[in-house]
Design a protein around this motif. Sequence first.
Motif, PDB file in Angstrom:
ATOM      1  N   ASP A 127      46.669  41.599  37.185  1.00 15.38           N
ATOM      2  CA  ASP A 127      47.319  42.894  37.013  1.00 15.38           C
ATOM      3  C   ASP A 127      47.715  43.126  35.558  1.00 15.38           C
ATOM      4  O   ASP A 127      47.542  44.232  35.017  1.00 15.38           O
ATOM      5  CB  ASP A 127      48.569  42.983  37.893  1.00 15.38           C
ATOM      6  CG  ASP A 127      48.255  43.258  39.349  1.00 15.38           C
ATOM      7  OD1 ASP A 127      47.076  43.554  39.665  1.00 15.38           O
ATOM      8  OD2 ASP A 127      49.185  43.182  40.185  1.00 15.38           O
ATOM      9  N   VAL A 128      48.265  42.101  34.906  1.00 17.57           N
ATOM     10  CA  VAL A 128      48.650  42.230  33.502  1.00 17.57           C
ATOM     11  C   VAL A 128      47.429  42.570  32.641  1.00 17.57           C
ATOM     12  O   VAL A 128      47.476  43.484  31.805  1.00 17.57           O
ATOM     13  CB  VAL A 128      49.337  40.942  32.999  1.00 17.57           C
ATOM     14  CG1 VAL A 128      49.587  41.027  31.495  1.00 17.57           C
ATOM     15  CG2 VAL A 128      50.648  40.702  33.747  1.00 17.57           C
ATOM     16  N   ALA A 129      46.336  41.852  32.861  1.00 20.35           N
ATOM     17  CA  ALA A 129      45.121  42.099  32.080  1.00 20.35           C
ATOM     18  C   ALA A 129      44.563  43.497  32.348  1.00 20.35           C
ATOM     19  O   ALA A 129      44.092  44.186  31.433  1.00 20.35           O
ATOM     20  CB  ALA A 129      44.068  41.032  32.392  1.00 20.35           C
ATOM     21  N   ARG A 130      44.608  43.935  33.606  1.00 20.49           N
ATOM     22  CA  ARG A 130      44.140  45.284  33.945  1.00 20.49           C
ATOM     23  C   ARG A 130      44.988  46.343  33.252  1.00 20.49           C
ATOM     24  O   ARG A 130      44.462  47.320  32.699  1.00 20.49           O
ATOM     25  CB  ARG A 130      44.189  45.492  35.465  1.00 20.49           C
ATOM     26  CG  ARG A 130      42.952  45.026  36.197  1.00 20.49           C
ATOM     27  CD  ARG A 130      43.197  44.870  37.696  1.00 20.49           C
ATOM     28  NE  ARG A 130      43.991  45.930  38.299  1.00 20.49           N
ATOM     29  CZ  ARG A 130      43.494  47.067  38.807  1.00 20.49           C
ATOM     30  NH1 ARG A 130      42.193  47.295  38.747  1.00 20.49           N
ATOM     31  NH2 ARG A 130      44.283  47.962  39.372  1.00 20.49           N
ATOM     32  N   LEU A 131      46.290  46.165  33.258  1.00 21.59           N
ATOM     33  CA  LEU A 131      47.173  47.136  32.626  1.00 21.59           C
ATOM     34  C   LEU A 131      46.962  47.184  31.115  1.00 21.59           C
ATOM     35  O   LEU A 131      47.103  48.249  30.496  1.00 21.59           O
ATOM     36  CB  LEU A 131      48.629  46.821  32.959  1.00 21.59           C
ATOM     37  CG  LEU A 131      49.036  47.150  34.403  1.00 21.59           C
ATOM     38  CD1 LEU A 131      50.382  46.514  34.737  1.00 21.59           C
ATOM     39  CD2 LEU A 131      49.093  48.659  34.620  1.00 21.59           C
TER      40      LEU A 131
END
Length: 244
Positions: A127-131
Amino acid sequence: MATPMPTPPPPPATLETIAGSATLDEVLECLRARRPVFHSEADLQHSFALAVGEVAPDVRCRLEIPVRGSNASEYLDLLCLGPASRTAIEFKYVTRQWSGTAGTPPEEYALRGHNAPDVARRDFLRDVARLERFCDREDQNGLALLITNEAALWRPRQRRMPTRNEEFRIHHGRELSGTLLWAGGSFPDNTRVLRGAYTLTWRQYTQLEGSSGEFRCLAVFITPSAAQPQWLHEAKPADCLACH
């Protein structure tokens, strides 16, 4: 003929607020007062959006927004639209088995156990990488939010020997940046590359009765990048909570 005035660039997103209009602490205080626990991740998403609307009535909230420009079909859990800035939010709700009555008005809950802290760590950092990819406009920050009663997620490793998800550990005080390898790179699909550097801080969410009744929250804010915009679809009115 007068030369038209150029459109001013959008103001930078306020880095650790929701759409520049509310702090996370304000939203969580409102949320826990009514919903100390959730039936599911979708329940958390919906309840969080309602809390944002209550704390900051000028913010519009849209759930499950499709992301343009990606190679595959991707959706953002929640997009909060303020008067001058926006926040893209991804949620994770990881539970151990717990049952009881909580909330106002009281509700009965029967939470199932996920029993996979390593997968929870991997998915949260995904999720962090996607954001980091999604937050490519100056007026949009991001928030990866995890609520859990799984103590293994906020505690440091207890065993002496490293585990295959060692670089993905997300306990309190952990510092994360750069390339994260799963089992030394043996599973390349799990590799995560982070643009930013993050020091993880867990906070108390709620304390309920019984075994596994302590819930904590991990929030990671993502700053905007200077990349070319990858616009998010505007949702239809039916998708909007606290619409104006």
